[in-house]
Motif scaffolding. Sequence first.
Motif, short mmCIF file in Angstrom:
data_model
loop_
_atom_site.label_atom_id
_atom_site.label_comp_id
_atom_site.label_asym_id
_atom_site.label_seq_id
_atom_site.Cartn_x
_atom_site.Cartn_y
_atom_site.Cartn_z
N GLY A 44 -34.70 -68.67 2.55
CA GLY A 44 -34.19 -69.52 3.63
C GLY A 44 -32.67 -69.67 3.53
N GLN A 45 -32.17 -69.86 2.33
CA GLN A 45 -30.71 -69.97 2.15
C GLN A 45 -30.04 -68.65 2.52
OE1 GLN A 45 -30.47 -71.18 -1.96
NE2 GLN A 45 -30.63 -73.36 -1.47
N LEU A 46 -30.66 -67.55 2.10
CA LEU A 46 -30.10 -66.22 2.42
C LEU A 46 -30.08 -66.00 3.93
CD1 LEU A 46 -29.18 -63.37 1.55
CD2 LEU A 46 -31.60 -62.74 1.40
N ASP A 47 -31.21 -66.23 4.58
CA ASP A 47 -31.30 -66.03 6.03
C ASP A 47 -30.26 -66.86 6.77
OD1 ASP A 47 -33.36 -64.21 6.01
OD2 ASP A 47 -34.93 -65.70 6.23
N ALA A 48 -30.12 -68.12 6.35
CA ALA A 48 -29.19 -69.01 7.04
C ALA A 48 -27.75 -68.52 6.87
CB ALA A 48 -29.32 -70.43 6.49
N ILE B 75 -35.35 -60.90 -2.71
CA ILE B 75 -34.09 -60.94 -1.96
C ILE B 75 -33.79 -59.55 -1.39
CG2 ILE B 75 -31.57 -61.20 -2.19
CD1 ILE B 75 -32.17 -63.43 -4.29
N ARG B 76 -33.96 -58.53 -2.24
CA ARG B 76 -33.65 -57.17 -1.78
C ARG B 76 -34.60 -56.75 -0.66
NH1 ARG B 76 -30.16 -54.50 -4.51
NH2 ARG B 76 -30.74 -55.23 -6.59
N ALA B 77 -35.86 -57.12 -0.80
CA ALA B 77 -36.83 -56.76 0.24
C ALA B 77 -36.47 -57.45 1.55
CB ALA B 77 -38.24 -57.14 -0.21
N ARG B 78 -36.02 -58.71 1.47
CA ARG B 78 -35.65 -59.41 2.70
C ARG B 78 -34.44 -58.75 3.36
NH1 ARG B 78 -36.62 -64.34 5.34
NH2 ARG B 78 -38.62 -63.97 4.35
N LEU B 79 -33.49 -58.30 2.55
CA LEU B 79 -32.31 -57.62 3.10
C LEU B 79 -32.72 -56.31 3.78
CD1 LEU B 79 -29.84 -58.20 0.13
CD2 LEU B 79 -29.60 -59.17 2.44
N ALA B 80 -33.72 -55.66 3.19
CA ALA B 80 -34.18 -54.39 3.77
C ALA B 80 -34.86 -54.62 5.11
CB ALA B 80 -35.14 -53.68 2.81
N THR B 81 -35.67 -55.67 5.22
CA THR B 81 -36.34 -55.89 6.51
C THR B 81 -35.37 -56.46 7.53
OG1 THR B 81 -37.18 -57.95 5.57
CG2 THR B 81 -38.75 -56.18 5.79
N ARG B 82 -34.47 -57.30 7.09
CA ARG B 82 -33.54 -57.93 8.04
C ARG B 82 -32.44 -56.98 8.50
NH1 ARG B 82 -32.24 -63.76 8.98
NH2 ARG B 82 -30.48 -63.47 10.35
N PHE B 83 -31.96 -56.14 7.57
CA PHE B 83 -30.88 -55.19 7.92
C PHE B 83 -31.43 -53.78 7.81
CE2 PHE B 83 -28.88 -59.11 6.49
CZ PHE B 83 -28.13 -59.40 7.61
N ASP B 84 -31.13 -53.11 6.69
CA ASP B 84 -31.75 -51.80 6.50
C ASP B 84 -31.85 -51.50 5.02
OD1 ASP B 84 -29.40 -50.06 5.66
OD2 ASP B 84 -28.66 -50.89 7.56
N GLY B 85 -32.70 -50.55 4.72
CA GLY B 85 -33.01 -50.24 3.33
C GLY B 85 -31.80 -49.75 2.56
N ARG B 86 -30.93 -49.03 3.24
CA ARG B 86 -29.76 -48.48 2.56
C ARG B 86 -28.83 -49.62 2.11
NH1 ARG B 86 -24.99 -46.78 3.51
NH2 ARG B 86 -25.05 -47.69 5.60
N LEU B 87 -28.62 -50.58 3.00
CA LEU B 87 -27.78 -51.73 2.65
C LEU B 87 -28.43 -52.50 1.49
CD1 LEU B 87 -25.27 -53.54 3.41
CD2 LEU B 87 -26.93 -54.98 4.59
N ALA B 88 -29.73 -52.73 1.61
CA ALA B 88 -30.43 -53.51 0.58
C ALA B 88 -30.34 -52.84 -0.79
CB ALA B 88 -31.90 -53.69 0.97
#
Length: 254
Positions: A148-152, A193-206
């Motif tokens: 939640g903190q990351l998303d916000a 955290i990494r999985a959330r970054l992958a779904t929210r942005f893209d796998g390469r960034l994550a």
Amino acid sequence: MKTNRRPFVAGNWKLHMTLAESAALARKLKAGLARPHEAEVGVAPVATSLHVVSQALEGSGIVVAAQNMHWEDRGAYTGEISAPLLLDAGASHVILGHSERRHVFGEQDEGIRKKLAAALGHGLVPILCVGEQLSDREGGRTTDVVLGQLDAAVDGLEAEPLQTLVIAYEPVWAIGTGRTASPADAQEVHAQIRARLATRFDGRLAESLRILYGGSVKPANAAELLARPDVDGALVGGASLEADTFLPIVEAAG
Ligand code: PGA
């Protein structure tokens, strides 16, 4: 495998040390890190010491971080410091949303989001801190709170400007308490955290972003934590105040 992620070990000096003491520690770190090491290293002195520390570290490769900033560049904001002024003082990085800012000074997600956008807009590398309190962990809310903190914080941002982002997972109950999350606990949250970054942005960034662990990291526990596949470095408080305890943590990172 950590593949291409360069480990990053940053010392958060919090509210410690005078100008002279900060400069002396910076010089000691510069001398101590003269031999080759894999990790990127950073220090976050109090704001009044940013300039002398960045001067003392010139040519060392050690980066200088501020501990906080305001999202506006200038104006009627008594007591605040802006991104352009941090850059002017020699900082290249800035810690945002540290748990002491959140829980002692009442910082909210919305302000941290604005700070993150402003830091990225000015080319400061943000070290975004997220972490649950003991009651959250005991109540089974760790994932909700941390993600939640990351998303916000990243709300409204695209992948492109986030390329430099560093995240620090710091369970609040482990900060300055001598209690450390187990390497397995840290790994679990880092992977989430990494999985959330992958779904929210893209796998390469994550895959490319570094996720540091913070909370009572010491020479005695650093190697074990840093060996975990998604633990890409450490944000170190107490043990960063002496070269003798900080340098072994840098060495443990490779
Ligand atoms: P600590 O602090 O290493 O003293 O627990 C870590 C931090 O607050 O970043």
